[in-house]
Every structure is written in structure tokens, then in C-alpha cells.
Design an enzyme around this catalytic site. Structure first.
Site, PDB file in Angstrom:
ATOM      1  CD1 TRP A   1      -2.855  -1.767   1.894  1.00  0.00           C
ATOM      2  CD2 TRP A   1      -3.407  -0.377   0.652  1.00  0.00           C
ATOM      3  NE1 TRP A   1      -4.038  -2.592   1.292  1.00  0.00           N
ATOM      4  CE2 TRP A   1      -3.926  -1.187   0.651  1.00  0.00           C
ATOM      5  CE3 TRP A   1      -3.732   0.372  -0.570  1.00  0.00           C
ATOM      6  CZ2 TRP A   1      -5.296  -1.518  -0.576  1.00  0.00           C
ATOM      7  CZ3 TRP A   1      -4.603   0.422  -1.720  1.00  0.00           C
ATOM      8  CH2 TRP A   1      -5.686  -0.465  -1.420  1.00  0.00           C
TER       9      TRP A   1
ATOM     10  CD  GLU B   1      -8.323  -1.230  10.217  1.00  0.00           C
ATOM     11  OE1 GLU B   1      -7.910   0.021   9.491  1.00  0.00           O
ATOM     12  OE2 GLU B   1      -7.793  -1.861  10.763  1.00  0.00           O
ATOM     13  CD  GLN B   2      -3.321  -1.724   5.762  1.00  0.00           C
ATOM     14  OE1 GLN B   2      -2.916  -1.587   5.304  1.00  0.00           O
ATOM     15  NE2 GLN B   2      -3.422  -0.990   7.319  1.00  0.00           N
TER      16      GLN B   2
ATOM     17  CB  VAL C   1      -9.707  -4.430  -2.743  1.00  0.00           C
ATOM     18  CG1 VAL C   1      -8.288  -4.016  -2.633  1.00  0.00           C
ATOM     19  CG2 VAL C   1      -9.326  -5.878  -2.169  1.00  0.00           C
ATOM     20  CB  ALA C   2     -13.921  -3.861  -4.877  1.00  0.00           C
ATOM     21  CD  GLU C   3     -12.348  -6.716  -6.607  1.00  0.00           C
ATOM     22  OE1 GLU C   3     -11.607  -6.932  -6.282  1.00  0.00           O
ATOM     23  OE2 GLU C   3     -12.698  -6.448  -8.251  1.00  0.00           O
TER      24      GLU C   3
ATOM     25  CG  MET D   1     -17.031  -5.107   5.586  1.00  0.00           C
ATOM     26  SD  MET D   1     -16.953  -6.000   4.456  1.00  0.00           S
ATOM     27  CE  MET D   1     -18.353  -5.887   3.797  1.00  0.00           C
TER      28      MET D   1
ATOM     29  NE  ARG E   1     -11.290  28.970  22.074  1.00  0.00           N
ATOM     30  CZ  ARG E   1     -12.697  29.210  21.853  1.00  0.00           C
ATOM     31  NH1 ARG E   1     -13.053  27.643  21.122  1.00  0.00           N
ATOM     32  NH2 ARG E   1     -13.599  29.786  21.820  1.00  0.00           N
TER      33      ARG E   1
ATOM     34  CD  GLU F   1     -16.642  31.692  28.991  1.00  0.00           C
ATOM     35  OE1 GLU F   1     -16.363  31.467  27.802  1.00  0.00           O
ATOM     36  OE2 GLU F   1     -16.568  30.153  29.705  1.00  0.00           O
TER      37      GLU F   1
END
Length: 724
Positions: free
Chosen positions: A103, A149-150, A153-155, A191, A570, A642
Site C-alpha cells: 500500500w 482491515e488492510q 478491497v472491493a472483491e 464494509m 480549549r 464566564e
């Protein structure tokens, strides 16, 4: 073994390729696994049929796969034979490393990784991972989930959707530990991209519930996966899933993610998710009410898409950028009527343009229709941030940047009409428009008959194309010079497409106060509203308007009177403050929290007015929250101001303590020392619901105020402030 056969076939194809191409052949064609011809090797095409790959890129991909496939084959073989947990872990780690390295390859990483992911599936590795996800050993499940997870791909998503959703959902129900939750959230992120049906199944079976639960955690990697999972769910789930997301309060849970001060990627992904939800007109009002949508445009305006692109390239799971399907979903945001959707869509596409230009793959933007949408934003958008991002994206793609169209179309001279015709691709009719002296007024009132007879546009299809562009122009135009009652914005509130009728209505002398008196026939014949459904909706809304007051300053009073004002520092308290906002909103409280979108010059007034208006004052005491108050005798610090305002107004002050160390009373200015006489509640990330219930009791029963430091009125678990 399937992988062995495929690798042998690949080597054979490689041998014939090296012998030289046939005369006249300019693309390499290699049979795929289905034995049909294709324009690229099976590992580059991903099993989705043939596609063209340039010879240079094809050679790089072939070389990388030639090095990686034998190692992958060996690693998978050892993983299948492993029985002990340690051996399984070693095998999973080796396969993971090979995929991760693929990748990260520049330019060709997607194709090489696609080849390895396909090989894993074809050799049974994907099914093996699904079995390992059910192993009793936690470490095995964690490593298997990390690898899955890695490789989604689509298929591979297709395969998991068919046989593995139950396994994934069972893991999601565990919720803990965070190491497993990270990967499961990443799997759900992928997914949710599979299909609308898969999204519906995942949502119905608890996948969305798990993601929303994880939104209250503090782990940055987990929260990023949650934000992207929600974005993908909204992008690919359809309106039914979007409605379900809103009902489950996804827009509210996105607030702490978008409000994060430490992780810009997280904030952007969360803003993408909420902007997509807001494009659904059925749930738009609920999404606006969450308060998250207000964070989108200020965030995008403050960030650099080039820096964002570099962050994506540096991360292994995003180094290749988005695929064509994902980019297509982003293009739809550019065509939305919501400014937030246009803004975030332009930002993401600008970043993706930077990535694709480095990879030499900018053609994908033309293929998905992004170029025209970006040019339209440059021409018509009145938002400076959105327009600037669209211009930058076009320059990165090597496209011509159009001139911005002046919004006051009704005042256009003939020259401006000529410029507009050229920009929309109707240059051949410029002379006809010039001869007829068509200016902005005539352009806005142009009819189909006039276009055909007087301007020589004979083709009905061409006229439809022209009116499509003209409708868009009317929708984006400003009518401020002739629309005294702001009819345009009222029409736009009914449906953004209705703004196109503004000029026809005001040209007939109509305004909002007279519209209810008009008949449907008059709307058709005098105002040129040809669609009967549109006429009916406009008249119905105009008559309903008689029974409801027009917007005015006084009508906003209730919305500016919150139940709770949250004060926080903040740099250390923003996450807890945003979590408190969500929890309290889910329990029915209206909450004010400063989101850095107050008008310039009115910052102090707005904050002070909100403190005065609120019934309760929640003070987030995070690490170092009061440090800037010390020695602030001129009361210039905002938290100091405040607190003093809340004390002077007798507000019910509820301190929430998270990693806070008590100062000595004398270290604080005298005007705020009284805040130490209130009992505080210690925040627990692990037991948030129980802590919130205690906070609500404080808000409803006012038990926190204590006139003496040693009072016994503190609730169980509350900490008297100022005491050792």
C-alpha cells in the site's frame, strides 16, 4: 494450490511479454482468472474485468508483484499450517507487513496491493481470517482483524458481505479492548462502502450502534475509524440509513469528533459525515439542530488541503487516496444546495487532486464528472472558501479555471451574457444573442419559443441543455436589487430549485405578502412556472405563511435561552466539553458551547449574554483549566469572565473535574474565589452514563452550592472544591 497456479500463469505471461509486443500492439493483454481476455493482468484488474494499464506502470506493477507474490505464497502456506497461537501470530504479522508495504508503494501501490489482496482471497486466506476472528485467543483476534482491515478491497468486501458479516458484528458487540475496537471499526468503515443493502444489514444488526458507542472514547485511531465509518455509512447507505443514523443521534455524536482540538483528520472526517447527512432534506432540520453542522465551514476555511493530502499519503491506510467510487460520492456533494456539503466536498477533492497529480492519475476526475462540478462552483459559488478550493483543484488537475459569474444577473449587459454563453459551451450562439441584444433581464425571461424562433436554437435537445444551464444560473443568481421581500430565500427554503422562479414572480410585482392571493393559472401564464407540482407547493406554502409570523429578532428568544452553558479551557477541556454537550442534549437539555463561529466584534457580548441567559453553568475543570485565571486581576481571560458572570448572576454552577489539580484559594483573583465553594463531580470516561446521571441530578436539584467549605451537602462521589 490456487495461488501456485496463478503465480505460474503470471510467470508464463511475463515470459511471453518479455519476448516483445506484436507489431501495432500498444497495450498488454493477459487472460484473467475467468479465462476472458483483458487489458491488464488479473492482479491489476482486481477481478472486475479488463482495463487498460500503461506499459510503464504495468512494468512497475509486474516487478513489484514478482518480488512479493512468492513471499506472500510462503507466508500464507505457513499460516495455514500453524496451530500454536504464537505461530499463527507470526504468520499474520508477516502477511500484514507484505500488504502494508504494498500500500505504501508510490504511484503503483493501489495496483500492487490489489494484487496481493486478490491473491489472499483466491488462496483461501480471507476465509481463514474470518475463522481466526472467532479464535478464543484475544491476540489472535486482534491480529486477524488488523490484517482483514488492510485487505478489504472491493472483491474482498463482496466475499465478507456474503459469508462474514455475522463474524464482524459479533466482534463489534465486544466493544473492548480498544486494540480490537480499532480494527473492527476500521472493518466497518470499509464494509459501509460495500452497498446500500450491506449498510442496511449492518445498521439493523448493531454495527452502527457499536460505532456510535466508540465515539465517546479517547483513542485517536479509533475515533478516526468511527468518523470515516459514519461518513461512509451516510455516503453509501441511502436515505433510509441516513434517517436511521439521525434517529440514533449520529449527528450529535459527531460533534465531539468534529470539535476535537488535537486531530485535524478526525475533525475533517466527522465534518464530512455530518455534511452528507445534511444533504438529505428529510433529516436536514434535525442535523442542523445537533450543532455539528456549524463546525464544518469554519474548519475547512482554516485548513490547507495540501497539508491534508500529505497526511493522507503518509498514512498506510490512505496513502493511495480514494478510489473512483469514493470520489464519485464526493462529487455529489459539490452539486448539493448545502454550503457545508459543497465546502467539504471541494476540500476533499482538492486534496485528492494533489494526490492523484503526484500519481499521474488525474484522468479519473474527468471520468467521474468532477471537472464540470468544480467549474460550476468557481463560476457561481458566493462562498470564498468553496470557490478558492475549487480553483485550486482545477489548477492541480491542469484544467482551465473559469471566471466567476457576477451574481446580479438581472443587471447584466450584453457583454456579460456573451461571457456566460462561452463558459457554458454555447459560443456558437453568441452572434445570435448579440444581434437580438439579449441582456440579463431578457435572459432571465427567455422562453423556449423565443430560443427556437428568434435565437435559432433548432434542436430540442440543445434547448434542453441550454435551459438546464439557465436554471442553474437562476438558482445561484442574486436578486437583491429587485427582491425587496427576500422572496428568493423563502422559495429556496421550500426547495433550492424554486429560486429559479424568483425573477418571474418579482417581475409581475409580487412579493411575499401578496403571493397567497395569486391563482395557479396566474403562476403559469404570468410568472412562467410550468410545472404544476411546483405551483401547488408554492401556493400551499404561501397560504400557510399567513398563519405563522415572519422571521424576526424576537422570534429567536427561546433558541437563545439554553438550559446549560458549558465553560471550558480549549487546550485541555474541549473533548470533555463536547462529550458533555452530546450527553446533555440526548437527555433533553439545550446546551450552549462556544464553537468559534461568533461574529467578529461580538464575541464577548455573545458569550456573556449566553451565560446570563442559561439556567445552569457547567464548568469543565481539566488539567490547568484555571492557570490563566491566576494573576488575571483585570479579568481578561475568557474562563475567568464566564465564571465571574455566572457567580454574579447566581447561576447553578456544576464543576466537572477531569485531571484537575486544586489551586490554593488565594492563588485565584478574589472575584472568582467563591467558585471553590461548589461541589464538583469527577468525570469517568469508563462510566459516562452514571456520571451524566449524577450531573443531571445536580442540574435539576441545585445541590452543588455550598456556603461553607466544609458543608456536608455534597452528593456521594462529589468532591468539595478547595479542600485537600
Amino acid at each position: 494450490m490456487v495461488l501456485t497456479l496463478l503465480f505460474s500463469a503470471y510467470k508464463l505471461c511475463r515470459f511471453f511479454t518479455m519476448s516483445g509486443p506484436r507489431p501495432g500492439a500498444d497495450r498488454l493483454t493477459v487472460p484473467g482468472p475467468d479465462r476472458s481476455g483483458g487489458a491488464s493482468p488479473w492482479w491489476a484488474a482486481g477481478g472486475r474485468g479488463s482495463r487498460e494499464v500503461s506499459p510503464g506502470v504495468g512494468t512497475e506493477v509486474q516487478g513489484a508483484l514478482e518480488r512479493s507474490l512468492p513471499e506472500l505464497q510462503q507466508a500464507l502456506s505457513e499460516l495455514k499450517q500453524a496451530s500454536a497461537a504464537r505461530a499463527v501470530g507470526a504468520g499474520l504479522a508477516e502477511v500484514f507487513q507484505l500488504v502494508e508495504e504494498a500500500w505504501l508503494l508510490p504511484a503503483v501501490g493501489r495496483e500492487v496491493a490489489q494484487g496481493l489482496c486478490d491473491a489472499i482471497r483466491l488462496d483461501g486466506g480471507l476465509d481463514l481470517l474470518l475463522r481466526l476472528l472467532q479464535a478464543p485467543e484475544l491476540e489472535t483476534r486482534v491480529q486477524a482483524a488488523r490484517l482483514l482491515e488492510q485487505i478489504l478491497v472491493a472483491e474482498n468486501r463482496d466475499r465478507v458481505a456474503r459469508i462474514g458479516l455475522g463474524v464482524i458484528l459479533n466482534l463489534a458487540k465486544e466493544r473492548e479492548p480498544v486494540e480490537l475496537a480499532r480494527s473492527v471499526a476500521g472493518i466497518l468503515e470499509h464494509m459501509f462502502k460495500h452497498s446500500e443493502e450491506t449498510c442496511q444489514r449492518l445498521v439493523a444488526a448493531g454495527g452502527l450502534d457499536a460505532v456510535l458507542y466508540w465515539c465517546r472514547r479517547t483513542d485517536p485511531a479509533l475515533l478516526r475509524h468511527c468518523a470515516l465509518a459514519l461518513a461512509n455509512c451516510a455516503l453509501h447507505g441511502g436515505q433510509t440509513v441516513q434517517r436511521c443514523m439521525v434517529e440514533k443521534r449520529a449527528a450529535e455524536w459527531l460533534f465531539p469528533l468534529a470539535f476535537s482540538k488535537e486531530d485535524e483528520l478526525l475533525r475533517l472526517h466527522a465534518c464530512l459525515a455530518v455534511a452528507v447527512l445534511a444533504t438529505n432534506k428529510e433529516v436536514e432540520r434535525e442535523v442542523e439542530h445537533s450543532g455539528t453542522l456549524a463546525l464544518v465551514e469554519p474548519l475547512v476555511a482554516s485548513l490547507d488541503p495540501g497539508r491534508f493530502a500529505r497526511c493522507l499519503v503518509d498514512a498506510s491506510d490512505t496513502s493511495q487516496g480514494r478510489g473512483p467510487d469514493d470520489l464519485q460520492s464526493l462529487v455529489l456533494l459539490l452539486d448539493s444546495s448545502r454550503l457545508e456539503a459543497q465546502c467539504i466536498g471541494a476540500f476533499y477533492l482538492c486534496a485528492e487532486a494533489a494526490i492523484k497529480s503526484l500519481q499521474g492519475k488525474t484522468k479519473v476526475f474527468s471520468d467521474i464528472g468532477a471537472i464540470q462540478s468544480l467549474k460550476r462552483l468557481v463560476s457561481y459559488s458566493t462562498n470564498g472558501t468553496t470557490s478558492a478550493l475549487a480553483k485550486r483543484a482545477l489548477r492541480l488537475l491542469g484544467e482551465e479555471v473559469p471566471r466567476r459569474i457576477l451574481p446580479c444577473v438581472a443587471s447584466w449587459k450584453e457583454a456579460e451574457v456573451q461571457t456566460w454563453l462561452q463558459q457554458i459551451g454555447f459560443s456558437q450562439y453568441c452572434e445570435n444573442f448579440r444581434e437580438q441584444q439579449v441582456d440579463g433581464d431578457l435572459l432571465l425571461r427567455l422562453t423556449d419559443e423565443e430560443l427556437q424562433t428568434d435565437l435559432g436554437m433548432k434542436s430540442s435537445i440543445t434547448r434542453k441543455r441550454f435551459f438546464r444551464e439557465l436554471t442553474e444560473l437562476k438558482t445561484f443568481a442574486s436578486y437583491a436589487t429587485c427582491d425587496r421581500s427576500n422572496l428568493a430565500d423563502w422559495l429556496g427554503s421550500l426547495d433550492p430549485r424554486f429560486r429559479q422562479y424568483t425573477y418571474g414572480l418579482v417581475s409581475c410585482g409580487l412579493d411575499r405578502s401578496l403571493l397567497h392571493r395569486v391563482s395557479e393559472q396566474q403562476l403559469l401564464e404570468d410568472c412562467g412556472i410550468r410545472l404544476g407540482v411546483h405551483r401547488t407547493r408554492i401556493l400551499s406554502a404561501a397560504r400557510e405563511m399567513l398563519h405563522s409570523p415572519l422571521p424576526c429578532t424576537g422570534g429567536k428568544l427561546s433558541g437563545d435561552t439554553p438550559d446549560v452553558f458549558i465553560s471550558y479551557r480549549r487546550n485541555s477541556g474541549s473533548q470533555l466539553a463536547s462529550l458533555l454537550k452530546v450527553h446533555l442534549q440526548l437527555h433533553g437539555f439545550s446546551v450552549f458551547i462556544d464553537v468559534e463561529k461568533l461574529e467578529a466584534g461580538k464575541f464577548e457580548d455573545k458569550l456573556i449574554q449566553s451565560v446570563i441567559a442559561a439556567r445552569n453553568f457547567v464548568l469543565v475543570l481539566s488539567a490547568g483549566a484555571l492557570d490563566k485565571c491566576m494573576q488575571d486581576h483585570d479579568c481578561k481571560d475568557w474562563v475567568h469572565k464566564e465564571i465571574v458572570t455566572a457567580l454574579s448572576c447566581g447561576k447553578n454552577i456544576v464543576p466537572i473535574i477531569d485531571g484537575f489539580e486544586w489551586p490554593e484559594p488565594q492563588a485565584l483573583p478574589e472575584d472568582m474565589q467563591a467558585v471553590l465553594t461548589f461541589n464538583g463531580i469527577k468525570w469517568s470516561h469508563e462510566y459516562q452514563e452514571a456520571t451524566i446521571e449524577k450531573i443531571i441530578r445536580f442540574l435539576q436539584g441545585r445541590p452543588s452550592q455550598d456556603s461553607s467549605a466544609g458543608s456536608d451537602t455534597s452528593l456521594e462521589g462529589a468532591t468539595p472544591m478547595g479542600l485537600p
